[in-house]
Design an enzyme around this catalytic site. Structure first.
Site, PDB file in Angstrom:
ATOM      1  N   ASP A  30       0.846  -1.197   0.000  1.00 28.13           N
ATOM      2  CA  ASP A  30       0.000   0.000   0.000  1.00 28.13           C
ATOM      3  C   ASP A  30       0.883   1.250   0.000  1.00 28.13           C
ATOM      4  O   ASP A  30       1.902   1.315   0.705  1.00 28.13           O
ATOM      5  CB  ASP A  30      -0.914  -0.005   1.234  1.00 28.13           C
ATOM      6  CG  ASP A  30      -2.080   0.961   1.091  1.00 28.13           C
ATOM      7  OD1 ASP A  30      -3.231   0.494   0.971  1.00 28.13           O
ATOM      8  OD2 ASP A  30      -1.840   2.190   1.101  1.00 28.13           O
ATOM      9  N   GLY A  93     -15.971   2.128   3.739  1.00 29.19           N
ATOM     10  CA  GLY A  93     -14.746   2.915   3.622  1.00 29.19           C
ATOM     11  C   GLY A  93     -13.931   2.624   2.377  1.00 29.19           C
ATOM     12  O   GLY A  93     -12.744   2.946   2.319  1.00 29.19           O
ATOM     13  N   GLN A  94     -14.571   2.022   1.358  1.00 28.51           N
ATOM     14  CA  GLN A  94     -13.825   1.711   0.138  1.00 28.51           C
ATOM     15  C   GLN A  94     -13.546   2.983  -0.654  1.00 28.51           C
ATOM     16  O   GLN A  94     -14.451   3.810  -0.853  1.00 28.51           O
ATOM     17  CB  GLN A  94     -14.637   0.734  -0.727  1.00 28.51           C
ATOM     18  CG  GLN A  94     -13.882   0.231  -1.950  1.00 28.51           C
ATOM     19  CD  GLN A  94     -14.666  -0.839  -2.722  1.00 28.51           C
ATOM     20  OE1 GLN A  94     -15.821  -1.137  -2.390  1.00 28.51           O
ATOM     21  NE2 GLN A  94     -14.038  -1.402  -3.731  1.00 28.51           N
ATOM     22  N   HIS A 100      -9.991  -5.414  -3.385  1.00 30.96           N
ATOM     23  CA  HIS A 100      -8.650  -5.622  -2.820  1.00 30.96           C
ATOM     24  C   HIS A 100      -8.759  -6.059  -1.372  1.00 30.96           C
ATOM     25  O   HIS A 100      -9.636  -5.606  -0.637  1.00 30.96           O
ATOM     26  CB  HIS A 100      -7.792  -4.357  -2.943  1.00 30.96           C
ATOM     27  CG  HIS A 100      -8.464  -3.114  -2.436  1.00 30.96           C
ATOM     28  ND1 HIS A 100      -9.389  -2.427  -3.176  1.00 30.96           N
ATOM     29  CD2 HIS A 100      -8.344  -2.439  -1.269  1.00 30.96           C
ATOM     30  CE1 HIS A 100      -9.819  -1.376  -2.482  1.00 30.96           C
ATOM     31  NE2 HIS A 100      -9.207  -1.372  -1.323  1.00 30.96           N
ATOM     32  N   HIS A 102      -6.743  -5.927   2.112  1.00 27.32           N
ATOM     33  CA  HIS A 102      -5.641  -5.353   2.865  1.00 27.32           C
ATOM     34  C   HIS A 102      -5.073  -6.448   3.765  1.00 27.32           C
ATOM     35  O   HIS A 102      -5.822  -7.081   4.519  1.00 27.32           O
ATOM     36  CB  HIS A 102      -6.114  -4.218   3.779  1.00 27.32           C
ATOM     37  CG  HIS A 102      -6.700  -3.040   3.075  1.00 27.32           C
ATOM     38  ND1 HIS A 102      -5.999  -1.865   2.892  1.00 27.32           N
ATOM     39  CD2 HIS A 102      -7.924  -2.832   2.519  1.00 27.32           C
ATOM     40  CE1 HIS A 102      -6.777  -0.981   2.263  1.00 27.32           C
ATOM     41  NE2 HIS A 102      -7.949  -1.539   2.037  1.00 27.32           N
TER      42      HIS A 102
HETATM   43  P1  AMP Z   1      -9.680   1.243   0.308  1.00 27.42           P
HETATM   44  O1  AMP Z   1      -9.805   2.544   1.014  1.00 27.42           O
HETATM   45  O2  AMP Z   1     -10.061   0.042   1.125  1.00 27.42           O
HETATM   46  O3  AMP Z   1     -10.414   1.280  -1.037  1.00 27.42           O
HETATM   47  O4  AMP Z   1      -8.147   1.034   0.013  1.00 27.42           O
HETATM   48  C1  AMP Z   1      -7.482   1.610  -1.063  1.00 27.42           C
HETATM   49  C2  AMP Z   1      -6.028   1.605  -0.720  1.00 27.42           C
HETATM   50  O5  AMP Z   1      -5.292   1.832  -1.900  1.00 27.42           O
HETATM   51  C3  AMP Z   1      -5.616   2.692   0.285  1.00 27.42           C
HETATM   52  O6  AMP Z   1      -5.079   2.075   1.448  1.00 27.42           O
HETATM   53  C4  AMP Z   1      -4.561   3.496  -0.501  1.00 27.42           C
HETATM   54  O7  AMP Z   1      -3.498   3.931   0.321  1.00 27.42           O
HETATM   55  C5  AMP Z   1      -4.117   2.504  -1.536  1.00 27.42           C
HETATM   56  N1  AMP Z   1      -3.539   3.069  -2.742  1.00 27.42           N
HETATM   57  C6  AMP Z   1      -4.009   4.099  -3.484  1.00 27.42           C
HETATM   58  N2  AMP Z   1      -3.230   4.312  -4.556  1.00 27.42           N
HETATM   59  C7  AMP Z   1      -2.227   3.393  -4.498  1.00 27.42           C
HETATM   60  C8  AMP Z   1      -1.094   3.094  -5.308  1.00 27.42           C
HETATM   61  N3  AMP Z   1      -0.807   3.784  -6.437  1.00 27.42           N
HETATM   62  N4  AMP Z   1      -0.277   2.083  -4.936  1.00 27.42           N
HETATM   63  C9  AMP Z   1      -0.538   1.388  -3.818  1.00 27.42           C
HETATM   64  N5  AMP Z   1      -1.599   1.601  -3.010  1.00 27.42           N
HETATM   65  C10 AMP Z   1      -2.433   2.599  -3.349  1.00 27.42           C
END
Ligand code: AMP
Ligand code: ZN
Length: 114
Positions: A30, A93-94, A100, A102
């Site tokens: 991340d 919170g997406q 994906h 985490h």
């Molecule tokens: P969510 O909020 O569950 O949709 O998680 C999305 C995640 O993607 C967040 O934790 C961001 O920090 C992560 N994220 C956004 N852009 C990137 C990127 N270019 N590379 C890696 N992680 C990313």
């Protein structure tokens, strides 16, 4: 270029060092880590969220979960423990609408979440 950030990472258009990959799954760290280990495990195929999964997606979901444990092993956090989180939709919170998981670990994680 796709409009989806994670599809662009899968296509190697947006660079992200891969922690793990196989025929169905890709994992990368991340960009804004919330723990010493914070890796995202995603399907190569664009799936919007958990809410978009169909009955036929059982194998994919299983492979994502198995890959998450592989990532935890690669990161050395299986013994200390870890958490998998799938934020889904607005209340979940997406923020990126490509499914994906985490994988979080390397410190004690509080419960319940905020
Ligand atoms: P969510 O909020 O569950 O949709 O998680 C999305 C995640 O993607 C967040 O934790 C961001 O920090 C992560 N994220 C956004 N852009 C990137 C990127 N270019 N590379 C890696 N992680 C990313
Ligand atoms: Zn996508």
């Amino acid at each position: 270029m796709s409009e989806c950030l994670f599809c662009n990472i899968v296509a190697r258009i947006i660079p992200a060092p891969l922690v793990y990959e196989d025929d169905l799954v890709v994992a990368f760290d991340d960009i804004n880590p919330q723990a010493p280990t914070h890796t995202l495990v995603i399907p190569r195929r664009h799936v919007v969220s958990m809410a978009a999964l169909q009955d036929s997606d059982g194998e994919l979901l299983s492979r994502l979960m198995v890959a998450s444990n592989k990532v935890a092993k690669l990161k050395g956090i299986v013994g200390s423990g870890y958490r998998v989180v799938i934020n889904t939709g607005t209340h979940g919170g997406q923020s990126v609408f490509h499914l994906h998981i985490h994988v979080l670990g390397g410190r004690h994680l509080a419960w319940p979440p905020g």
